[in-house]
Design a protein around this motif. Sequence first.
Motif, PDB file in Angstrom:
ATOM      1  N   THR A   7       0.807  -1.229   0.000  1.00  0.00           N
ATOM      2  CA  THR A   7       0.000   0.000   0.000  1.00  0.00           C
ATOM      3  C   THR A   7       0.833   1.269   0.000  1.00  0.00           C
ATOM      4  O   THR A   7       0.322   2.349  -0.306  1.00  0.00           O
ATOM      5  N   GLY A   8       2.102   1.178   0.376  1.00  0.00           N
ATOM      6  CA  GLY A   8       2.928   2.368   0.528  1.00  0.00           C
ATOM      7  C   GLY A   8       2.839   2.990   1.901  1.00  0.00           C
ATOM      8  O   GLY A   8       3.576   3.929   2.203  1.00  0.00           O
ATOM      9  N   ARG A   9       1.978   2.497   2.773  1.00  0.00           N
ATOM     10  CA  ARG A   9       1.787   3.059   4.104  1.00  0.00           C
ATOM     11  C   ARG A   9       2.681   2.339   5.121  1.00  0.00           C
ATOM     12  O   ARG A   9       2.493   1.142   5.381  1.00  0.00           O
ATOM     13  N   PRO A  10       3.698   3.004   5.686  1.00  0.00           N
ATOM     14  CA  PRO A  10       4.517   2.356   6.722  1.00  0.00           C
ATOM     15  C   PRO A  10       3.677   2.005   7.942  1.00  0.00           C
ATOM     16  O   PRO A  10       2.807   2.778   8.371  1.00  0.00           O
ATOM     17  N   ILE A  11       3.924   0.823   8.493  1.00  0.00           N
ATOM     18  CA  ILE A  11       3.193   0.311   9.676  1.00  0.00           C
ATOM     19  C   ILE A  11       4.227  -0.025  10.743  1.00  0.00           C
ATOM     20  O   ILE A  11       5.316  -0.509  10.437  1.00  0.00           O
ATOM     21  N   HIS A  12       3.870   0.222  11.979  1.00  0.00           N
ATOM     22  CA  HIS A  12       4.766  -0.174  13.068  1.00  0.00           C
ATOM     23  C   HIS A  12       4.000  -1.056  14.040  1.00  0.00           C
ATOM     24  O   HIS A  12       2.834  -0.781  14.360  1.00  0.00           O
ATOM     25  N   GLY A  13       4.650  -2.122  14.486  1.00  0.00           N
ATOM     26  CA  GLY A  13       4.038  -3.030  15.456  1.00  0.00           C
ATOM     27  C   GLY A  13       4.764  -2.974  16.789  1.00  0.00           C
ATOM     28  O   GLY A  13       5.997  -2.999  16.835  1.00  0.00           O
ATOM     29  N   TYR A  14       3.999  -2.880  17.882  1.00  0.00           N
ATOM     30  CA  TYR A  14       4.540  -2.903  19.241  1.00  0.00           C
ATOM     31  C   TYR A  14       4.154  -4.224  19.909  1.00  0.00           C
ATOM     32  O   TYR A  14       3.110  -4.808  19.592  1.00  0.00           O
ATOM     33  N   ASP A  15       4.982  -4.668  20.809  1.00  0.00           N
ATOM     34  CA  ASP A  15       4.573  -5.736  21.724  1.00  0.00           C
ATOM     35  C   ASP A  15       3.635  -5.091  22.743  1.00  0.00           C
ATOM     36  O   ASP A  15       4.071  -4.322  23.607  1.00  0.00           O
ATOM     37  N   ALA A  16       2.341  -5.355  22.606  1.00  0.00           N
ATOM     38  CA  ALA A  16       1.347  -4.642  23.423  1.00  0.00           C
ATOM     39  C   ALA A  16       1.541  -4.875  24.912  1.00  0.00           C
ATOM     40  O   ALA A  16       1.199  -4.006  25.727  1.00  0.00           O
ATOM     41  N   ASP A  17       2.103  -6.028  25.280  1.00  0.00           N
ATOM     42  CA  ASP A  17       2.297  -6.309  26.700  1.00  0.00           C
ATOM     43  C   ASP A  17       3.424  -5.461  27.291  1.00  0.00           C
ATOM     44  O   ASP A  17       3.553  -5.369  28.519  1.00  0.00           O
ATOM     45  N   LYS A  18       4.261  -4.856  26.413  1.00  0.00           N
ATOM     46  CA  LYS A  18       5.349  -4.011  26.908  1.00  0.00           C
ATOM     47  C   LYS A  18       4.973  -2.528  26.904  1.00  0.00           C
ATOM     48  O   LYS A  18       5.716  -1.705  27.424  1.00  0.00           O
ATOM     49  N   VAL A  19       3.821  -2.197  26.305  1.00  0.00           N
ATOM     50  CA  VAL A  19       3.375  -0.798  26.269  1.00  0.00           C
ATOM     51  C   VAL A  19       2.610  -0.504  27.554  1.00  0.00           C
ATOM     52  O   VAL A  19       1.688  -1.229  27.928  1.00  0.00           O
ATOM     53  N   GLN A  20       2.989   0.583  28.203  1.00  0.00           N
ATOM     54  CA  GLN A  20       2.394   0.929  29.490  1.00  0.00           C
ATOM     55  C   GLN A  20       1.493   2.147  29.342  1.00  0.00           C
ATOM     56  O   GLN A  20       1.962   3.270  29.203  1.00  0.00           O
TER      57      GLN A  20
END
Length: 829
Positions: free
Chosen positions: A272-285
């Motif tokens: 799509t041309g759209r950059p995506i970023h993934g986080y480890d949700a369990d590490k996000v506070q």
Amino acid sequence: MKAPLSWIKEYVEVPADVTTEELTERLTMTGLKLEAIHSPGAEITGPLVVARVLTMEPEPQKNGKTINWCTVDVGDANGTGEPQGIVCGAHNFAPGDLVAVVLPGGVLPGGFAISARKTYGHVSAGMICSAAELGLGEDHDGIIVLPPDAGEPGQDVRPLLGLDEEVIELEVNPDRAYGLSLRGIARDVEVSVAGASGFRDPALRDVPPADDAGWPVVVDDPTGCPVFVARTVSGFDPTAPTPDFIARRITAAGMRPISLAVDITNYVMLETGRPIHGYDADKVQGALRIRRATEGETLTTLDGTRRTLSAEDLVVTDDSGIIGLGGVMGGATTEMSESTTRVLVEAAHWDAVSMFRTGKRHKISSEAGKRNERGVDPTICEAAADRVVELLTTYGGGTADPGHTVVGTPPAIEPVAMAASLPARISGVDIDPEQVVADLEAVGCTVVREGDSLAATPPPWRPDLVDPYDLVEEVVRLRGYDQIPSVLPKAPGGRGLTRPQALRRRVGRTLAGAGWVEVVDFPFVGDADLDALGLDADDPRRSVLRLSNPLSAEAPAMTTTLLPGLLRTAARNVGHGSGSVAIFETASVVLPRDAGPAPILPVDRRPTDAELAELTAALPDQPLHLGLVATGEAAPSGWWGPGRPVDWTDAVGGVRAVADALGLELGTRADALAPWHPGRCAALLLGDVVVGHAGELHPRVCAAFGLPARSVAAEVDLEVLLEHAVHLRPAPSFSTYPVAKEDVALVVPETVPAADVEAALRDGAGPLLESLRLFDVYAGAQVGAGHRSLAFALRFRAPDRTLTEDEIAAARDAAVAAAEERTGAVQRA
């Protein structure tokens, strides 16, 4: 951008008779320039087949390595139908697996020929292949294990591995970020390739509506981050393998497969041309917050580098602090790993200028940053995030959480006004208004037409379309740049050379005809050059304009004299074996003046006359100078007799020849000025104004520049000479009557310049004097100490009669009388 052709054809239908070369040629003509066409399997020849592992016997070796003696079923590909014995050092497969085997007679990339050979006590008839051996990746240690339903033993494995795929590599200009996606390339294929149709937008999909149940997000800087979308996937299996088609495609696109979650975000970015970023949700506070960094804050990014941030950087934070450099690179603390089971998906639109500056500031070059800094479609954030969620749940076994966070709205797009006739006027191609509208709509614009006026609203994936000429480019590129006729502009009526041009050419021709060779030197000097010239500390030529970014620290200033460059050039030629050198240069020198700093003028409008005058006043004077340097022989020696070495008269004579060609007459007088030898330096005068100097160089100057002793030089202000020059010289008149020759010898004190005596004779002789030449200088006992004899040849002629003896004698005597009165000369008997 590398794009597999089969991937492009998933989004647009291309006629079967259109070759890859024709497709890429058309893309090139419309702005996506072809760099190369790659075929991963082009270097592979011979039998490369599907094989089933029948047995696998580990055999430890004396060197500590364990190899596997395998038998594999290759069907009828070996001509016998019998199992094939192969030695393999990898261990990531087992009996029953389907693998890729190249049989004897095959050749792998790099010219690696396969044959049956004895190794480790067995005859190994072929090779079980890894991805690296087939040119499909960097994994040398792991064998490619095919899916259980990949095919039957003996079947050609090339189609299964994409080795028959063609990958086109395109050069994407910075203003065409849409070309960094399969979505954008496929759209250009549809509008530029004849017969292509049926574009299917991968970003056109139904997405769940935004709600308040999603991950909490706060955007403090909506200018830097207008849109932020967050989705969550739970129950994700981090050990799930990346599907072969995803791994093959991102590899073909030039990226390395890492893990399923990371590969999916990269796959959707390419798609799509759209950059995506993934986080480890369990590490996000806690909630995500997007803001500008505080000067001096730090972040350790995914590449392991600890970075000190600027107040201009956009960052993503949670309750623990900064967890990502927005749009450029994520932080290490929330990185997805082999234990990640909850994935927080971010699809955000970032300000392109901020992205560019952050990337340059921190020297980060990432695929996401490359797209964000060029400008990405802000309207597809929700679709891209939904596509990632779909792939994560399909291949990773996860479940999409019901919450769907969307913060902000895409920036508004202003319409661009343009005359419908403008593309035709600019390109010279007959393009009717209806075609202009159709072309603009084909690239995604919404067009409203009223007569010859158009209002085109660019599509959100084209942030580069901001003025009418951008729209003209879109129309013309779809018509084809190759369709624009090559028309040479009509030359105006000949007006000849300007006066300065004609005079400068006259100077060059005169010196070239006299044996001087023109050179061009760098206009830069340093203190060492001025020291080598022997200039005093208060010499005005030491007042130089220094450069803020010089090419060389040894020459950081603009030159005020042409002599350093000419002397270096002459020395270089002498050092290369040229015994005699006579060179000249016409160039500007830079003479600073204390006028204060130059103003910085605006770029959004034409400067006013007053602003231009202020700028001009701050510029240094840059007069045109002429410089000459000579060494060696002026007249070469030979069988005809001895030569004549260069002396100071050659330097003076060179400048006088130029003055004569310009219709001027230069006077001379003795002077003392560095870098010339005292007593062998002449000031050159135009009337009463000193315009330059000529003579023999000081011995120390010759030694400093590596020139032979008694080398000569001259430098004059050519701009003054050109200003007073006679542009159109009248044709000379000739008298058909005989010339009268008279020689006179005058004794004068040694301190009296010969030029003064010559000027007095010329003034006294009157209009009958045709020429005057000094032909002998004598100093000795016959004229007394402190005196010398100057012998001049005078030639008299009248234009309308033969001169009588009385007329000749009267003119000669008047010349001698003038010399006696003005210089104290006494005529020798």
